[in-house]
Design a protein around this motif. Structure first.
Motif, PDB file in Angstrom:
ATOM      1  N   ASP A 103       4.545   4.510  -8.576  1.00 32.73           N
ATOM      2  CA  ASP A 103       3.867   4.983  -9.648  1.00 32.73           C
ATOM      3  C   ASP A 103       4.562   6.482 -10.149  1.00 32.73           C
ATOM      4  O   ASP A 103       4.866   6.707 -11.106  1.00 32.73           O
ATOM      5  CB  ASP A 103       2.314   5.493  -9.315  1.00 32.73           C
ATOM      6  N   ALA A 104       5.167   7.080  -8.843  1.00 33.19           N
ATOM      7  CA  ALA A 104       5.833   8.259  -9.208  1.00 33.19           C
ATOM      8  C   ALA A 104       7.085   7.994  -9.802  1.00 33.19           C
ATOM      9  O   ALA A 104       7.557   8.828 -10.647  1.00 33.19           O
ATOM     10  CB  ALA A 104       6.156   8.939  -7.797  1.00 33.19           C
ATOM     11  N   GLU A 160       3.009   1.560  -3.363  1.00 33.77           N
ATOM     12  CA  GLU A 160       2.178   1.639  -4.785  1.00 33.77           C
ATOM     13  C   GLU A 160       2.463   2.933  -5.194  1.00 33.77           C
ATOM     14  O   GLU A 160       2.737   3.421  -6.491  1.00 33.77           O
ATOM     15  CB  GLU A 160       0.888   1.395  -4.429  1.00 33.77           C
ATOM     16  N   SER A 161       2.288   4.148  -4.439  1.00 37.75           N
ATOM     17  CA  SER A 161       2.278   5.503  -4.801  1.00 37.75           C
ATOM     18  C   SER A 161       3.741   5.921  -5.429  1.00 37.75           C
ATOM     19  O   SER A 161       3.748   6.794  -6.275  1.00 37.75           O
ATOM     20  CB  SER A 161       1.592   6.425  -3.859  1.00 37.75           C
ATOM     21  N   VAL A 162       4.491   5.428  -4.439  1.00 32.30           N
ATOM     22  CA  VAL A 162       6.211   5.716  -4.746  1.00 32.30           C
ATOM     23  C   VAL A 162       6.653   5.170  -6.087  1.00 32.30           C
ATOM     24  O   VAL A 162       7.143   5.739  -6.854  1.00 32.30           O
ATOM     25  CB  VAL A 162       7.091   5.190  -3.680  1.00 32.30           C
ATOM     26  N   GLU A 208       6.217   9.934   1.826  1.00 32.13           N
ATOM     27  CA  GLU A 208       6.211   8.704   2.231  1.00 32.13           C
ATOM     28  C   GLU A 208       8.034   8.274   2.143  1.00 32.13           C
ATOM     29  O   GLU A 208       8.434   6.870   2.529  1.00 32.13           O
ATOM     30  CB  GLU A 208       5.675   7.458   1.215  1.00 32.13           C
ATOM     31  N   ARG A 224       8.201  13.070  -1.908  1.00 26.50           N
ATOM     32  CA  ARG A 224       6.984  12.481  -1.347  1.00 26.50           C
ATOM     33  C   ARG A 224       7.183  12.288  -0.062  1.00 26.50           C
ATOM     34  O   ARG A 224       8.278  12.051   0.527  1.00 26.50           O
ATOM     35  CB  ARG A 224       6.883  11.049  -2.209  1.00 26.50           C
ATOM     36  N   ARG A 265       0.779  -1.061  -0.099  1.00 22.98           N
ATOM     37  CA  ARG A 265      -0.060  -0.126  -0.053  1.00 22.98           C
ATOM     38  C   ARG A 265       0.639   1.145  -0.004  1.00 22.98           C
ATOM     39  O   ARG A 265       0.646   2.157  -0.589  1.00 22.98           O
ATOM     40  CB  ARG A 265      -0.884  -0.025   1.120  1.00 22.98           C
ATOM     41  N   ARG A 266       1.927   1.249   0.873  1.00 21.48           N
ATOM     42  CA  ARG A 266       2.855   2.363   0.901  1.00 21.48           C
ATOM     43  C   ARG A 266       3.771   2.758  -0.328  1.00 21.48           C
ATOM     44  O   ARG A 266       3.863   3.571  -0.907  1.00 21.48           O
ATOM     45  CB  ARG A 266       3.713   2.435   2.009  1.00 21.48           C
TER      46      ARG A 266
END
Length: 157
Positions: free
Chosen positions: A103-104, A99-101, A139, A137, A96-97
């Motif tokens: 994607d970036a 995924e966005s990183v 995270e 980011r 979950r943590r």
């Protein structure tokens, strides 16, 4: 040109200025905090000394890095659950943590992306300017240069 003292010699480093503090709150091997003018101080502070030296000295177009994620509040505490369930929960929390990183990283043109849930890191190769967007980011706790380490094995002779 800026100068730093290191191991008794003076080095010249282009396009850098001496800023306050150190990267990790403790003195770095650089002696003083050196930072390129085009990298914000809060981002520079996330880079380990090896990555900082690479950027200041070699000025690579791209770098291989290990991105360390900040600890998660949703990590299971203790071993109340069965071991397999705890491992699955850790993997899901990391996913979950991360995924966005990830994607970036992809959006920034990164490649050779590998995820390591056990130590909360993501390895990738990125252009240095693109790395700044990823490091920004919340995270992301730290960014390390991913370089081969030299090890010595003790012989029994």
């Amino acid at each position: 040109m800026s100068h730093i003292e290191e191991d008794g010699r003076r080095d010249r480093l282009p396009r850098a200025y001496i800023g306050p503090g150190t990267c990790s709150g403790r003195p770095s091997r650089l002696g003083r905090h050196l930072m390129p003018e085009w990298i914000p101080q809060n981002i520079w502070a996330k880079f380990d000394v090896a990555l900082q030296r690479e950027i200041l000295g070699v000025r690579p177009a791209e770098v291989a890095v290990l991105i360390v994620l900040a600890p998660s509040a949703d990590r299971p505490s203790g071993f109340a659950a069965a071991r397999g369930e705890a491992v699955d929960a850790l993997r899901r929390a990391f996913g979950r943590r991360a995924e966005s990183v990830v994607d970036a990283i992809v959006a920034a043109g990164g490649y050779e992306i590998r995820e390591f849930w056990l130590n909360d890191t993501i390895a990738a190769r990125l252009a240095v300017p693109s790395l700044l967007a990823v490091a920004r980011r919340p995270e992301v706790r730290q960014v390390l240069l991913d370089s081969p380490r030299q090890t010595q094995v003790a012989s029994e002779h």
